[in-house]
Each structure stands twice: as C-alpha cells, then as structure tokens.
Motif scaffolding. Structure first.
Motif, PDB file in Angstrom:
ATOM      1  N   ILE A   1      56.608 -11.940 -47.343  1.00  0.00           N
ATOM      2  CA  ILE A   1      55.400 -11.641 -47.711  1.00  0.00           C
ATOM      3  C   ILE A   1      55.685 -10.089 -48.240  1.00  0.00           C
ATOM      4  O   ILE A   1      56.291  -9.562 -47.554  1.00  0.00           O
ATOM      5  CB  ILE A   1      54.259 -11.698 -46.515  1.00  0.00           C
ATOM      6  N   VAL A   2      55.081  -9.960 -49.486  1.00  0.00           N
ATOM      7  CA  VAL A   2      55.190  -8.546 -49.944  1.00  0.00           C
ATOM      8  C   VAL A   2      54.061  -7.485 -49.501  1.00  0.00           C
ATOM      9  O   VAL A   2      52.727  -8.133 -49.612  1.00  0.00           O
ATOM     10  CB  VAL A   2      55.064  -8.802 -51.515  1.00  0.00           C
ATOM     11  N   ILE A   3      54.293  -6.360 -49.078  1.00  0.00           N
ATOM     12  CA  ILE A   3      53.204  -5.503 -48.666  1.00  0.00           C
ATOM     13  C   ILE A   3      53.207  -4.244 -49.404  1.00  0.00           C
ATOM     14  O   ILE A   3      54.482  -3.803 -49.526  1.00  0.00           O
ATOM     15  CB  ILE A   3      53.353  -5.000 -46.979  1.00  0.00           C
ATOM     16  N   ILE A   4      52.343  -3.646 -50.006  1.00  0.00           N
ATOM     17  CA  ILE A   4      52.101  -2.569 -50.372  1.00  0.00           C
ATOM     18  C   ILE A   4      50.950  -1.710 -50.015  1.00  0.00           C
ATOM     19  O   ILE A   4      49.716  -2.380 -50.033  1.00  0.00           O
ATOM     20  CB  ILE A   4      51.956  -2.485 -52.199  1.00  0.00           C
ATOM     21  N   ASP A   5      51.076  -0.506 -49.502  1.00  0.00           N
ATOM     22  CA  ASP A   5      50.153   0.399 -49.062  1.00  0.00           C
ATOM     23  C   ASP A   5      49.173  -0.411 -47.989  1.00  0.00           C
ATOM     24  O   ASP A   5      47.875  -0.502 -48.126  1.00  0.00           O
ATOM     25  CB  ASP A   5      49.172   0.778 -50.325  1.00  0.00           C
TER      26      ASP A   5
ATOM     27  N   ARG B   1      52.961 -17.091 -44.192  1.00  0.00           N
ATOM     28  CA  ARG B   1      51.718 -17.220 -44.514  1.00  0.00           C
ATOM     29  C   ARG B   1      50.915 -16.284 -43.597  1.00  0.00           C
ATOM     30  O   ARG B   1      51.657 -15.719 -42.454  1.00  0.00           O
ATOM     31  CB  ARG B   1      51.235 -18.693 -44.173  1.00  0.00           C
ATOM     32  N   ALA B   2      49.684 -16.183 -43.939  1.00  0.00           N
ATOM     33  CA  ALA B   2      48.741 -15.320 -42.987  1.00  0.00           C
ATOM     34  C   ALA B   2      47.387 -15.607 -43.353  1.00  0.00           C
ATOM     35  O   ALA B   2      46.935 -16.483 -44.109  1.00  0.00           O
ATOM     36  CB  ALA B   2      48.740 -13.807 -43.507  1.00  0.00           C
TER      37      ALA B   2
ATOM     38  N   ASP C   1      49.197 -10.599 -53.268  1.00  0.00           N
ATOM     39  CA  ASP C   1      48.772 -11.913 -53.763  1.00  0.00           C
ATOM     40  C   ASP C   1      48.367 -12.931 -52.379  1.00  0.00           C
ATOM     41  O   ASP C   1      48.664 -13.860 -52.194  1.00  0.00           O
ATOM     42  CB  ASP C   1      50.269 -12.795 -54.348  1.00  0.00           C
ATOM     43  N   PHE C   2      47.251 -12.137 -51.696  1.00  0.00           N
ATOM     44  CA  PHE C   2      46.911 -12.768 -50.452  1.00  0.00           C
ATOM     45  C   PHE C   2      46.232 -14.087 -50.843  1.00  0.00           C
ATOM     46  O   PHE C   2      46.582 -14.816 -49.702  1.00  0.00           O
ATOM     47  CB  PHE C   2      45.816 -11.798 -49.848  1.00  0.00           C
TER      48      PHE C   2
ATOM     49  N   MET D   1      44.570  -6.865 -45.486  1.00  0.00           N
ATOM     50  CA  MET D   1      44.977  -5.388 -44.856  1.00  0.00           C
ATOM     51  C   MET D   1      45.363  -5.587 -43.572  1.00  0.00           C
ATOM     52  O   MET D   1      45.112  -6.582 -42.963  1.00  0.00           O
ATOM     53  CB  MET D   1      43.720  -4.475 -44.890  1.00  0.00           C
ATOM     54  N   LEU D   2      46.612  -4.778 -43.344  1.00  0.00           N
ATOM     55  CA  LEU D   2      47.179  -5.003 -41.977  1.00  0.00           C
ATOM     56  C   LEU D   2      46.324  -3.923 -41.239  1.00  0.00           C
ATOM     57  O   LEU D   2      46.815  -2.932 -40.401  1.00  0.00           O
ATOM     58  CB  LEU D   2      48.770  -4.373 -42.270  1.00  0.00           C
ATOM     59  N   SER D   3      45.118  -4.342 -40.793  1.00  0.00           N
ATOM     60  CA  SER D   3      44.242  -3.336 -40.172  1.00  0.00           C
ATOM     61  C   SER D   3      44.549  -3.366 -38.558  1.00  0.00           C
ATOM     62  O   SER D   3      44.012  -2.515 -37.800  1.00  0.00           O
ATOM     63  CB  SER D   3      42.751  -4.071 -40.385  1.00  0.00           C
ATOM     64  N   GLY D   4      45.140  -4.460 -38.069  1.00  0.00           N
ATOM     65  CA  GLY D   4      45.667  -4.248 -36.863  1.00  0.00           C
ATOM     66  C   GLY D   4      47.147  -3.751 -36.484  1.00  0.00           C
ATOM     67  O   GLY D   4      47.510  -3.758 -35.410  1.00  0.00           O
ATOM     68  N   LYS D   5      47.446  -3.211 -37.257  1.00  0.00           N
ATOM     69  CA  LYS D   5      49.016  -2.685 -37.293  1.00  0.00           C
ATOM     70  C   LYS D   5      49.347  -1.751 -36.210  1.00  0.00           C
ATOM     71  O   LYS D   5      50.263  -1.393 -35.650  1.00  0.00           O
ATOM     72  CB  LYS D   5      49.541  -1.963 -38.816  1.00  0.00           C
ATOM     73  N   HIS D   6      48.098  -0.882 -35.892  1.00  0.00           N
ATOM     74  CA  HIS D   6      48.325   0.397 -34.817  1.00  0.00           C
ATOM     75  C   HIS D   6      48.508  -0.349 -33.459  1.00  0.00           C
ATOM     76  O   HIS D   6      48.763   0.423 -32.720  1.00  0.00           O
ATOM     77  CB  HIS D   6      47.318   1.315 -34.876  1.00  0.00           C
ATOM     78  N   HIS D   7      48.247  -1.713 -33.257  1.00  0.00           N
ATOM     79  CA  HIS D   7      48.301  -2.151 -32.138  1.00  0.00           C
ATOM     80  C   HIS D   7      49.735  -2.779 -31.670  1.00  0.00           C
ATOM     81  O   HIS D   7      49.960  -3.500 -30.637  1.00  0.00           O
ATOM     82  CB  HIS D   7      47.383  -3.520 -31.865  1.00  0.00           C
ATOM     83  N   PHE D   8      50.592  -2.794 -32.632  1.00  0.00           N
ATOM     84  CA  PHE D   8      52.046  -3.284 -32.532  1.00  0.00           C
ATOM     85  C   PHE D   8      52.980  -1.906 -32.175  1.00  0.00           C
ATOM     86  O   PHE D   8      52.559  -0.820 -32.614  1.00  0.00           O
ATOM     87  CB  PHE D   8      52.481  -3.866 -33.789  1.00  0.00           C
TER      88      PHE D   8
END
Length: 112
Positions: A86-90, A19-20, A95-96, A64-71
């Motif tokens: 969880i399915v991620i595209i771009d 979940r997110a 199906d958020f 959106m994975l807006s915080g991805k650059h912090h990982f």
C-alpha cells in the motif's frame, strides 16, 4: 473485553493483506453506523493482545492513518501497510478507493 470488541476483532482479522478498511465501515457492518469511534477504541485495545491483530489495516474514511500514534514507534503503521504494497503519502493511503475492503460486500451478514 466485550462481545462487541470480539466481533470487531473477528472482522479485522478478515481484512486481507494489501487492503484496508475504515472504522466506519466496520461499525456499519456490525449494525452501529455511528460507532466509528467505538471501533477505534477497540483497535487501541487490540495492541495488548499477544495474537497478531492487523489493526494497521483500519484507517479513517479518507484513508488517513489517524490511529498511527497508537502504534509503537513513529511510523510503524505506515511501514506495515507499505510492506503489504500500500502506498502512503503524507499519512494517507493513495488510491484508497481501490485498496478499500468493504465488509458489507466481502463478508456474509451471518458472520456477525
């Protein structure tokens, strides 16, 4: 670390695998509906903990994975979410609306 950050981290630890939620949903739950950025700052700080913090489960209001650059690493956030089904595209959760975990519905207000 502030008490507010500790409350945010307590909420994030409650997000189930697969979940997110959004920065804004957490901010609304703690009584600061315009505090999404503050929640983002708390997530950025969470990477310094030795204890696992599922910060990868917190995304923007569109999924959106807006915080991805912090990982660490280029796609760690995406890989962690995909490992939970969880399915991620771009850089966006698909199906958020069905993956979305709303602390206002899932947690008791006495939690905070």
């Amino acid at each position: 670390m502030t008490d507010l950050y500790l409350r945010i981290y307590d909420i994030v630890r409650k997000i189930p695998s697969g979940r997110a939620t959004s920065y804004g949903a957490i901010a609304k739950f703690i009584g600061s509906p315009k505090g999404a950025r503050m929640v983002g700052w708390a997530m950025n700080q969470s990477h310094s903990f030795s204890e696992f913090m599922p910060a990868h489960r917190v995304v923007n209001r569109f999924g959106m994975l807006s915080g991805k650059h912090h990982f660490p690493g280029k796609n760690i956030m995406q890989e962690l979410l995909e490992n939970e089904g969880i399915v991620i595209i771009d850089d966006q959760i698909q199906d958020f609306e069905n993956v979305f975990w709303d602390p206002m519905k899932e947690l008791d207000m006495d939690f905070i």
